[in-house]
Design a protein around this motif. Structure first.
Motif, PDB file in Angstrom:
ATOM      1  N   ALA A  24      -1.579   0.797  14.453  1.00 47.82           N
ATOM      2  CA  ALA A  24      -1.189   0.229  13.196  1.00 47.82           C
ATOM      3  C   ALA A  24      -1.872   1.207  12.074  1.00 47.82           C
ATOM      4  N   ALA A  25      -2.828   2.147  12.377  1.00 51.02           N
ATOM      5  CA  ALA A  25      -3.418   3.258  11.544  1.00 51.02           C
ATOM      6  C   ALA A  25      -2.399   4.317  11.245  1.00 51.02           C
ATOM      7  N   LEU A  26      -1.501   4.193  12.011  1.00 48.19           N
ATOM      8  CA  LEU A  26      -0.737   5.507  12.260  1.00 48.19           C
ATOM      9  C   LEU A  26       0.033   5.664  10.847  1.00 48.19           C
ATOM     10  N   LYS A  27       0.291   4.827  10.050  1.00 49.53           N
ATOM     11  CA  LYS A  27       1.015   4.967   8.852  1.00 49.53           C
ATOM     12  C   LYS A  27       0.037   5.770   7.978  1.00 49.53           C
ATOM     13  N   TYR A  28      -1.258   5.556   7.892  1.00 49.34           N
ATOM     14  CA  TYR A  28      -1.987   6.195   6.741  1.00 49.34           C
ATOM     15  C   TYR A  28      -2.114   7.772   6.966  1.00 49.34           C
ATOM     16  N   TRP A  70       0.894  -1.185  -0.044  1.00 50.38           N
ATOM     17  CA  TRP A  70       0.012  -0.186   0.143  1.00 50.38           C
ATOM     18  C   TRP A  70       1.082   1.225   0.055  1.00 50.38           C
ATOM     19  N   SER A  71       0.346   2.123  -0.572  1.00 48.29           N
ATOM     20  CA  SER A  71       0.834   3.490  -0.559  1.00 48.29           C
ATOM     21  C   SER A  71       0.045   4.726  -0.538  1.00 48.29           C
ATOM     22  N   ALA A  72       0.287   5.911  -0.063  1.00 53.43           N
ATOM     23  CA  ALA A  72      -0.614   6.845   0.112  1.00 53.43           C
ATOM     24  C   ALA A  72      -1.465   7.095  -1.163  1.00 53.43           C
ATOM     25  N   HIS A  73      -2.859   7.309  -1.263  1.00 53.19           N
ATOM     26  CA  HIS A  73      -3.593   7.535  -2.274  1.00 53.19           C
ATOM     27  C   HIS A  73      -4.126   6.285  -3.150  1.00 53.19           C
TER      28      HIS A  73
END
Lengths: 655, 655
Positions: free
Chosen positions: A640-644, A548-551
């Motif tokens: 775990a959601a911090l990365k988003y 996964w990566s942003a957007h």
């Protein structure tokens, strides 16, 4: 569409209406509580003589808030559409609370449960009864059609309706009311004095015995090869004329018997109920047919949400959830810039699932349903989509009531669409200014019946081979087990509206190199599909995993029990992105399929994207939604959601 | 859109309704022919006591086919929209013939004459009265707004309505009926016994004296800087309370006085008339407001053509042309393959010209109006079009009643569109499956007010300089005189939906050479624009004349009195071709302008073009239309028309 092709059934059903009104009273009527007015009342010329000429004498209306009971037998897709128009006409004029008793097959029950739950009409209670239970009671009667069985069920309604039910009006699905149903209900009062006498007789014989005996005698004495419900009613009436008190003709205006009907309504000021036989044929020929047709079309195209109105001055009968919804809406601040978004998110749209005839796919362990949503301006995509995807589809359509009829006509006229029975069309009725994209996706997703779903968009045409290839890939990758995976179908686009679709990956790559095709949104938003890694895809021979990566917002194939879309995203923007984040947060692996592709066709920009581009408020509201989404994400997935969130902040600081 | 921003005017207008009902009776009432029922009737509990509690006693209704008279003062664009919703609600419930007396300014008259002529509602007579005539009678009264004058006119209605008119119901435009207006009419009968007494008194003083004296006294004694109509009514009532008999509250449900209204309607079974003050504010806050709103929205979005129905059993009142139309429709053969085309050609669409506020362009001898038509799916073109064309436009929109409201909202929300007052939007209401392209063009063309028109299509964006350049060219070419010319604006297209519009001819030529632009329909239908001679255009420094050739369909600038489009061409195909033939037959010269251009933007194919491509019947029907067109052409132009037929046959033999 007007009902058609059922001339016989129609010719008889208003009679049914009147018969069952009376018979219903016999059988369930134990508490006649309002009787005839005085003779003076009946003879008095009170409302102008014209009102009495063809209509009934003045009736006592029941107490203001009395619950009226209505029973309808409804089976299959077509009747499930018809009953909606009937109910709209009843609800438009009614002022009393209503209790609907719906005797349905599995198809109609599935449709109507969703419809009434989402319709949220106050002061309407709906009970369902399984028509299967009644089948054995009437299946011994020979009749011509499978559907005839459902007609015959009207004979045995007493055995399925609750004993506590004193009176019920039984309606066919193909009538339209042009007056308040309470006036029909009032006939129970009108007949009470007379019928009570007969009740004694009936108690000795019993209705069940009466009609069964009559039916059996008919079968013996005539050379009958089949008996429809009305044949039996007619025979009973012939033997027991005292059972029947005919309703005034305005309660039974039929188009089939034109002279008879005209004699009635030309005298009348009011038509109460119009009964549909073959109006389509009469469309332009007859001015009176035009009148009836206009009444029918009034309710066919009527916006059903306008019927979410409470009768005045009676105790509240809120449908489930309606009160909370009203409170939530009341708490919104209309002056807030994002008010429209908040309101749209809370809107409960009426949903008519499987609006057209539909054959669910046979259960297969690796089968995939294409899931998408559209509005009227994308109808012309459907034929091409059907040619590209030979498998099952579940499509949500965002339509007005009137557009739903146009859609019906469109499918009827299309040789490609009308033969496809494995496409389920779910109508979600329009309400509000923003396109509720994720609510639509969730409706289509919930109705997909195969173990896997391909979450696509309506402007994309899949590779011709994609359906077969996906099923093979699911089998090979052994996704059936505990493996949580989202198979990525790489997305391309053409900017040309004349375009020859590539037959293979090799052809696609040639077009890509020639500049006739691009990777999807390569020019304006490459980050949306960057993770798919198109250069790796060019060479790939086997599925490969990507991070996964942003957007990231690829089109994916997932098990049908995947997370739902977040309904807070309405209008343009971030609706798929949030879903992909959810998949990643739930540890789905993203596997890109080397032979899969689908291609986006050009179209004029949607109104929503135009608004997004031109309105800073729109963009601010979307930003606010994103932030709320991230807060919810942190709440549910913790660190775990911090990365988003980090990724979002990073991309914002870059912008 | 719901009415708003008129809280004061609204708070008073239902009173007006009841006052004028009574006052109207004073002044015109000479033949009270139906009186009160007996006392027994009034006291009897006949229709259930709930019906009487808040509503009126039972009234005698007038004879079945009696004509009811309704007067409305209506001025300007907004009231012209409001009155439509009022009339829909009246027509939905009415069973009597109606005579509308409309007191209008020039704007409303222009709109409403077209609307009622094309609405073709049977048993409705419309008379117009010039509000200008009443102005001197009330302009001496100081009042705050220009629009206040129109309110005051209700005081002097007797001086403009015909003397033969015995009774009239006077309505404001912002009420919605939820019952038959005949019940209101019946109050004339109800009051007759009482009012006749007062009539004697009134005959001595005269209404005109009464209100004028009162008004003048008010102006003297109070420190009044202005008087609205209701101020005067209130003052008259104060001095002469015997003049007023209030209507039951159900005839006057106002949202402005919430508690008072609620006390009324919670008891009532029926609301008769809802009066609108500020429903928008109450949108989500109040469940009863929701009820009222739903009634208003019912008629706002109601398909007005469904009201083209005749009351039963009364002598026919056909609107002009309706009978011939009905006969023509009845003669169509529904089994004929081109039935849909025939029916669509005959359809008379309701037309609401200048649907939004509009400032006609000041008269200028060389001015040009851009003329085009569109449906909902092209709304997003409007902003770009406004940026490219700073001059006047006349646009026909093909919409449902509900879509017309969405369109209104769309323009309100758009900063670009809402400031443009030189764009006239004409709503043509949808009816039938085929897009009536040429009927739409003719509506837009007829409403263009400049001496010249640029006949364009909605998917084309003109060069930024085109408006100025066209006006200069018209002047230079001295088209004002006897010279019959059609100035050709060369047409191009881009196949890319992302596209930077050329600022000049030089830039356009660069894009053309780079392959980013093409001459219009170069790939599929070059003959459509072949005569324009694009290679000559590249080099041209001055306008040059070209000759007609088969299939020529350029976009042209012509005098506004040019021939109309042939309305037989509906749906896709030949609609412009036929018009260009007509121009050529009438000996217009085609002059190509060297600096003019416009560019077609890509869009998904329309449903009509999809049907044309997929249906052989559709193509056959179009062929039949062409042949009929040529026959008519020969009839009108004799042997001169032969070349068009020859060209058609030639091109067919080549195909």
């Amino acid at each position: 569409m007007l009902p058609r092709g059922r001339p016989r059934a129609m010719g008889v059903a208003v009679l049914l209406l009147l018969l069952l009104l009376v018979i219903g009273f016999f059988l369930f009527g134990r508490d006649p509580e309002y009787g005839l007015g005085t003779t003076a009342t009946l003879d008095g010329d009170l409302y102008g003589s014209r009102n009495l000429s063809a209509s009934s004498p003045q009736l006592l209306l029941p107490p203001k808030c009395e619950m009226l009971h209505v029973a309808v037998v409804c089976a299959g897709y077509n009747s499930s559409r018809e009953i909606v128009t009937l109910m709209k006409s009843v609800l438009f004029y009614r002022k009393n609370p209503l209790h609907l008793h719906l005797i349905t097959d599995a198809i109609a029950r599935n449709i109507l449960e969703t419809l009434f739950r989402t319709w949220m009409v106050p002061a309407v209670v709906v009970s369902f009864y399984d028509a299967e239970e009644l089948k054995p009671l009437v299946s011994w009667i020979p009749n011509k059609h499978y559907s005839g069985l459902y007609g015959l069920m009207k004979l045995v309604l007493p055995s399925i309706l609750p004993l506590s039910l004193a009176r019920v009006i039984v309606l066919d699905t193909d009538v339209t009311f042009s007056s308040d149903i309470v006036e029909l209900w009032a006939f129970f009062g009108h007949f009470s004095g007379v019928i009570l006498l007969w009740l004694d007789r009936l108690q000795q014989t019993g209705w069940e015995q009466v009609w069964k005996l009559t039916a059996k005698r008919e079968l013996l004495t005539q050379t009958a090869t089949s008996l429809a419900d009305q044949d039996i009613f007619n025979a009973v009436i012939k033997e027991h004329p005292e059972l029947v008190h005919p309703l005034p003709c305005v309660w039974n205006v039929q188009l089939s018997d034109h002279t008879l009907a005209e004699r009635c309504y030309l005298e009348a000021a009011d038509l109460k109920v119009i009964h549909w036989n073959s109006p389509k044929k009469l469309q332009v020929k007859n001015k009176h047919a035009e009148f009836f047709r206009s009444l029918h079309l009034t309710f066919l195209g009527y916006d059903g949400k306008l019927l979410r109105r409470e009768p005045f001055g009676c105790p509240n009968h809120f449908p489930p959830g309606a009160e909370q919804l009203q409170q939530a809406l009341a708490q919104l601040d209309e002056e807030e810039p994002c008010f429209e978004f908040r309101q749209q998110q809370l809107t409960v749209h009426r949903v008519h699932i499987t609006f057209l005839s539909y054959q669910p796919p046979p259960p297969q362990p690796h089968d995939v349903t294409l899931v998408a949503q559209l509005s009227m301006d994308r109808l012309q995509m459907l034929e091409a989509l059907c040619r590209h995807w030979p498998g099952p589809m579940s499509l949500a359509l965002y339509l007005t009531d009137a557009e739903a009829q146009q859609f019906l006509h469109f499918v009827d006229m299309s040789p490609v669409l009308s033969v496809r029975k494995d496409v389920a069309y779910h109508v979600v009725y329009r309400d509000g200014p923003l396109y509720p994209v994720n609510q639509l996706r969730n409706v289509a997703l919930a109705q997909a019946l195969t173990p896997y779903v391909f979450l696509s968009d309506i402007d994309f045409l899949p590779a011709y081979s994609l359906y077969d290839y996906l099923r093979a890939s699911i089998e090979q990758l052994e996704l059936g087990g505990r493996r949580k995976a989202a198979l990525v179908v790489p997305a391309f686009e053409t900017l040309h509206y004349r375009f020859s679709f590539p037959k293979s990956k090799a052809e696609l790559l040639t077009l890509l190199d020639a500049g006739s095709l691009h990777t999807f949104r390569y020019h304006e938003w490459p980050q949306g599909h960057a993770s798919t890694d198109y250069s790796r895809w060019r060479e790939a021979q086997a599925p490969y995993r990507v991070q996964w990566s942003a957007h990231y917002e690829p089109y994916v194939v997932v098990p049908r029990d995947c997370p739902r879309y977040d309904p807070r995203f309405v209008g343009f923007g971030w609706n798929k992105v949030a879903h992909i984040i959810e998949l990643d947060a739930q540890e789905y692996e993203f596997l890109v399929l080397p032979e899969a592709f689908s291609i986006h066709l050009p179209h004029a920009p949607s109104l929503d994207i135009s608004r997004f581009r031109s309105s800073p408020t729109y963009r601010d509201c979307l930003q606010a939604l994103k932030e709320e989404f991230h807060q919810d994400l942190s709440r549910r997935y913790g660190s775990a959601a911090l990365k988003y969130l980090t990724a979002l902040q990073l991309s914002r600081s870059r912008a």
